[in-house]
Design a protein around this motif. Structure first.
Motif, mmCIF file in Angstrom:
data_model
loop_
_atom_site.group_PDB
_atom_site.id
_atom_site.type_symbol
_atom_site.label_atom_id
_atom_site.label_comp_id
_atom_site.label_asym_id
_atom_site.label_seq_id
_atom_site.Cartn_x
_atom_site.Cartn_y
_atom_site.Cartn_z
ATOM 1 N N ALA A 172 32.966 26.646 -0.303
ATOM 2 C CA ALA A 172 33.782 27.100 -1.429
ATOM 3 C C ALA A 172 34.389 28.469 -1.156
ATOM 4 C CB ALA A 172 32.936 27.129 -2.705
ATOM 5 N N CYS A 173 33.622 29.351 -0.548
ATOM 6 C CA CYS A 173 34.114 30.709 -0.274
ATOM 7 C C CYS A 173 35.244 30.710 0.746
ATOM 8 C CB CYS A 173 32.972 31.593 0.220
ATOM 9 S SG CYS A 173 31.768 32.043 -1.056
ATOM 10 N N ASN A 174 35.193 29.796 1.704
ATOM 11 C CA ASN A 174 36.152 29.803 2.801
ATOM 12 C C ASN A 174 37.333 28.860 2.603
ATOM 13 O OD1 ASN A 174 34.619 31.656 4.343
ATOM 14 N ND2 ASN A 174 33.275 30.015 5.043
ATOM 15 N N ALA A 175 37.362 28.138 1.513
ATOM 16 C CA ALA A 175 38.435 27.167 1.298
ATOM 17 C C ALA A 175 39.755 27.879 1.010
ATOM 18 C CB ALA A 175 38.078 26.243 0.136
ATOM 19 N N PRO A 176 40.826 27.488 1.696
ATOM 20 C CA PRO A 176 42.137 28.096 1.416
ATOM 21 C C PRO A 176 42.731 27.532 0.128
ATOM 22 C CG PRO A 176 42.353 26.407 3.095
ATOM 23 C CD PRO A 176 40.886 26.511 2.798
ATOM 24 N N SER A 177 43.795 28.139 -0.303
ATOM 25 C CA SER A 177 44.523 27.657 -1.476
ATOM 26 C C SER A 177 45.693 26.785 -1.022
ATOM 27 C CB SER A 177 45.034 28.844 -2.302
ATOM 28 O OG SER A 177 43.939 29.578 -2.832
ATOM 29 N N PRO A 178 46.130 25.849 -1.842
ATOM 30 C CA PRO A 178 45.607 25.493 -3.168
ATOM 31 C C PRO A 178 44.284 24.743 -3.056
ATOM 32 C CG PRO A 178 47.401 24.028 -2.562
ATOM 33 C CD PRO A 178 47.342 25.060 -1.477
ATOM 34 N N LYS A 179 43.322 25.112 -3.874
ATOM 35 C CA LYS A 179 41.967 24.591 -3.759
ATOM 36 C C LYS A 179 41.906 23.082 -3.971
ATOM 37 C CE LYS A 179 40.488 28.866 -3.415
ATOM 38 N NZ LYS A 179 40.026 29.439 -2.134
ATOM 39 N N ALA A 180 42.585 22.597 -4.994
ATOM 40 C CA ALA A 180 42.488 21.177 -5.322
ATOM 41 C C ALA A 180 43.073 20.278 -4.246
ATOM 42 C CB ALA A 180 43.171 20.894 -6.661
ATOM 43 N N ALA A 181 43.881 20.849 -3.349
ATOM 44 C CA ALA A 181 44.517 20.048 -2.310
ATOM 45 C C ALA A 181 43.668 19.927 -1.050
ATOM 46 C CB ALA A 181 45.872 20.653 -1.948
ATOM 47 N N GLN A 182 42.530 20.635 -0.998
ATOM 48 C CA GLN A 182 41.708 20.618 0.204
ATOM 49 C C GLN A 182 40.845 19.352 0.257
ATOM 50 O OE1 GLN A 182 42.490 22.975 2.368
ATOM 51 N NE2 GLN A 182 43.864 23.649 0.730
ATOM 52 N N ARG A 183 40.342 19.075 1.453
ATOM 53 C CA ARG A 183 39.423 17.947 1.625
ATOM 54 C C ARG A 183 37.998 18.477 1.481
ATOM 55 N NH1 ARG A 183 40.696 14.263 6.740
ATOM 56 N NH2 ARG A 183 39.086 13.072 5.643
ATOM 57 N N TRP A 184 37.401 18.237 0.338
ATOM 58 C CA TRP A 184 36.075 18.754 0.030
ATOM 59 C C TRP A 184 35.007 17.769 0.473
ATOM 60 C CZ3 TRP A 184 35.607 23.657 -1.734
ATOM 61 C CH2 TRP A 184 36.764 24.262 -2.228
ATOM 62 N N SER A 185 33.878 18.306 0.912
ATOM 63 C CA SER A 185 32.775 17.437 1.319
ATOM 64 C C SER A 185 32.257 16.628 0.141
ATOM 65 C CB SER A 185 31.637 18.263 1.927
ATOM 66 O OG SER A 185 31.153 19.228 0.993
ATOM 67 N N HIS A 186 32.368 17.196 -1.052
ATOM 68 C CA HIS A 186 32.002 16.473 -2.280
ATOM 69 C C HIS A 186 32.690 17.175 -3.451
ATOM 70 C CE1 HIS A 186 29.650 14.680 -5.526
ATOM 71 N NE2 HIS A 186 29.257 13.766 -4.660
ATOM 72 N N PRO A 187 33.143 16.412 -4.447
ATOM 73 C CA PRO A 187 33.787 17.058 -5.602
ATOM 74 C C PRO A 187 32.916 18.108 -6.283
ATOM 75 C CG PRO A 187 34.193 14.697 -5.639
ATOM 76 C CD PRO A 187 33.217 14.939 -4.524
ATOM 77 N N ALA A 188 31.587 17.975 -6.186
ATOM 78 C CA ALA A 188 30.698 18.955 -6.826
ATOM 79 C C ALA A 188 30.926 20.354 -6.262
ATOM 80 C CB ALA A 188 29.241 18.554 -6.639
ATOM 81 N N VAL A 189 31.292 20.443 -4.992
ATOM 82 C CA VAL A 189 31.527 21.750 -4.369
ATOM 83 C C VAL A 189 32.748 22.404 -4.995
ATOM 84 C CG1 VAL A 189 31.887 22.985 -2.202
ATOM 85 C CG2 VAL A 189 30.519 20.887 -2.222
#
Length: 224
Positions: free
Chosen positions: A132-149
């Protein structure tokens, strides 16, 4: 809650209180007391040991032959596992039973609680925090390991995660992430909300007369 479970909870609670009043404490400043464990966590530990008794019958009675000793061990487990959501403790116990023929130690139980997350595709709280700390913006457009993150990061405030010291941001994120993990373990499906598409405003064409007037003006100004 059954009468038997209530008796177990009361028995553990009395044991905790008795140990506080009878233990020898040297004179001097006393340490602040840890808040009493919630009843649901006491019940969860009782359920864990009940499952172990059924599944590791001979090993269980060999390891815990004395009721007083068993109460002390339950208190140790309650104190050590108390930061996990109840759902994670119970899932960890089921994981231990399904994957090992041997009665788990407390250390092994911690591993099973973490593995219970992995079984659902959830990263550990620490790995989720770093993601979460290292994710670039836009956040919602990233490929997350799980939506909970993503959801835990959003609720923690992206600005807090990016600009605050870990001692301030980590506890906030961990609390939100554990809450979302508990929801997943209860069977809830989480999703990253879709970004709202920005509406494209195409300019309306000018009337022909106005276009010709602007063209004449442009010719007069440029001399073409």
């Amino acid at each position: 809650m059954t009468d038997h479970s209530s008796d177990l909870i009361n028995q553990v609670a009395r044991g905790i209180e008795a140990s506080r009043t009878t233990s020898a404490t040297p004179p001097g400043p006393t340490e602040p007391r840890r808040p009493q464990a919630p009843a649901e966590h006491i019940e969860a530990i009782n359920q864990v040991f009940a499952l172990f008794r059924l599944n590791y019958h001979n090993q269980y009675y060999a390891a815990y032959p004395d009721a007083e000793q068993l109460n002390q061990i339950k208190k140790l487990w309650l104190d050590s596992l108390g930061d996990y959501p109840v759902e994670q403790i119970l899932r960890g116990a089921r994981h231990a039973i399904e994957h090992s023929e041997f009665l788990p130690t407390l250390h092994r139980m911690h591993e099973c609680c973490q593995q219970g997350l992995a079984d659902l595709g959830l990263p550990t709280a620490r790995n989720a925090y770093l993601e979460a700390c290292n994710a670039p913006s836009p956040k919602a457009a990233q490929r997350w390991s799980h939506p909970a993150v993503y959801l835990a990061g959003r609720d923690s405030d992206w600005f807090l995660l990016a600009g605050s010291p870990e001692r301030d941001s980590w506890p906030v994120f961990e609390r939100h992430y554990r809450d979302y993990c508990a929801r997943v373990m209860r069977g809830e499906t989480l999703e990253v909300p879709r970004e709202r598409a920005l509406k494209r405003h195409e300019p309306e064409p000018l009337p022909v007369e106005e276009q010709l007037a602007q063209l004449r003006k442009l010719r007069d100004e440029t001399g073409l």
